[in-house]
Scaffold this active site. Sequence first.
Site, PDB file in Angstrom:
ATOM      1  N   SER A   1      13.189 -30.546   1.601  1.00 36.25           N
ATOM      2  CA  SER A   1      12.779 -30.630   0.199  1.00 36.25           C
ATOM      3  C   SER A   1      12.619 -29.255  -0.451  1.00 36.25           C
ATOM      4  O   SER A   1      12.245 -28.283   0.216  1.00 36.25           O
ATOM      5  CB  SER A   1      11.440 -31.377   0.090  1.00 36.25           C
ATOM      6  OG  SER A   1      11.529 -32.670   0.632  1.00 36.25           O
TER       7      SER A   1
ATOM      8  N   HIS B   1       5.434 -36.384  -1.609  1.00 37.29           N
ATOM      9  CA  HIS B   1       5.599 -36.783  -0.209  1.00 37.29           C
ATOM     10  C   HIS B   1       4.256 -36.929   0.503  1.00 37.29           C
ATOM     11  O   HIS B   1       4.084 -37.852   1.313  1.00 37.29           O
ATOM     12  CB  HIS B   1       6.484 -35.784   0.519  1.00 37.29           C
ATOM     13  CG  HIS B   1       7.920 -35.846   0.118  1.00 37.29           C
ATOM     14  ND1 HIS B   1       8.706 -36.953   0.346  1.00 37.29           N
ATOM     15  CD2 HIS B   1       8.721 -34.953  -0.536  1.00 37.29           C
ATOM     16  CE1 HIS B   1       9.921 -36.739  -0.118  1.00 37.29           C
ATOM     17  NE2 HIS B   1       9.954 -35.530  -0.669  1.00 37.29           N
TER      18      HIS B   1
END
Length: 346
Positions: free
Chosen positions: A181, A276
Amino acid sequence: INRLPNGFAFLVHMRADMLSHIRLVRDDTACRAMSDALMKKLETWIIGTLDLKRITWNSPACTIEKLGQYESVHAVKSWLDVKRRLGSSRRCFGFFHRSVPMEPLVFVWVALTDSISSNVQSILRDREPMENEHDAKCAIFYSINSQPGLSGVDLGNFLIKRVVRVLRADLPNISTFCTLSPLPKFRSWLEQWLTEGLTNSPANIVSAQAAQQLMDLVPEATTWTMALKHIMDSRGWTSDQPTLSAMEPVVLALGAHYLVNVKRSNCAFDPVANFHLRNGACLHRVNWRGNSSYNGLRQSLELMCNYNYVLDRIEHNNERYVRDGTIAVSGDDPYIARAMALNAKL
C-alpha cells in the site's frame, strides 16, 4: 431516478461531477450538502444489490476499459499493461451493481506470489509470473479503486474480505493475505513537519548512527532534520548511491513513526493506514523504494507499506483499533518496533 434504467449509474456520475466542482469551489456549501446527502442515499441503495465478479482478459471490453479509467493508484498505460495485470498469477475482482452489470463500482488487483512483496514495480512489470498458481503462498492486494462518485462509501472493506474468502476456496495453498500500500500523505506531512521551526532534532525517532551518516552528506547542517530537508529539496538524490544509503534508515524510521504515532484523534493520520487498520489488518513492514515511480517519490519518498490480514486476528484488531486506536503489528520490522517503543513513551 434510482429506479430508472441506468439511473443508479447516472447518480454516481453526477456525484463525481459534484466532487470535482467542490474541489474547484471549496466554499460552495450548497453543493457540498447535496453531495453528502447523495452519498448517504447511495450507501442505502447499494445494500443487497452488489455482485462480486472476477474480471479477466475475456471480460467485456467495456468492463476492462473501466479498469484503466478508474485506476488511481498505479496508472494503466496501455492495453498490454491491463493484459499483464489480468494474466497468470494475477487476479482482479470487482463489485458490480445489478443495474450496471458491465461497470465495476470498486475493484481490487491481486498478485499471487511466493513471499510478501516489497516493491510494486516487481509486480507491475513482472514478465515471468509464477507458472503454477498452486505454488503461491501469498495474495498481495496492491491496488484498490472505486468510482469517484462513490468517494466516502466504504466498499473496499467488504470487497477485501469477500475476495479473501474466494481465494481461500480456490487456492487453499495461499496462507498469507497482505497488501502493498502507498503512504499518500507522508511526504506532505514530512515537509510540513520539517518547516515547523525545528531547532533540535527530535530524540529517538532515528538512531544516532543514521542521523550522523545523513549529516555527513551535508556539512553545513547542524541537525539531521536540516540535512534531510536539504537533500529532499535537491535534485537527483535518488540517483546517487551514497545519498540513498544514508537516506534509507532515516526515511524508514520516519515512515514507521508517521504510521504509528501521527494521529488524527485516536486514528492513524494516513488515510490508507486508517482504512486497513480499521478493517482489522496488522501493520507488517515499511518498504524502502517500494514505489520508485515519479508519483511514489512525490507522495511518499518511494515508501510503501504492507498490511497483513491475519485471519484469526481481524475482529480483535478491529475492536481494539476502533475502541482506543491500538495498532496491531505482525512481523519483525525493526523500524516499526522502534516507533511502537516511542509510542509507549508518549
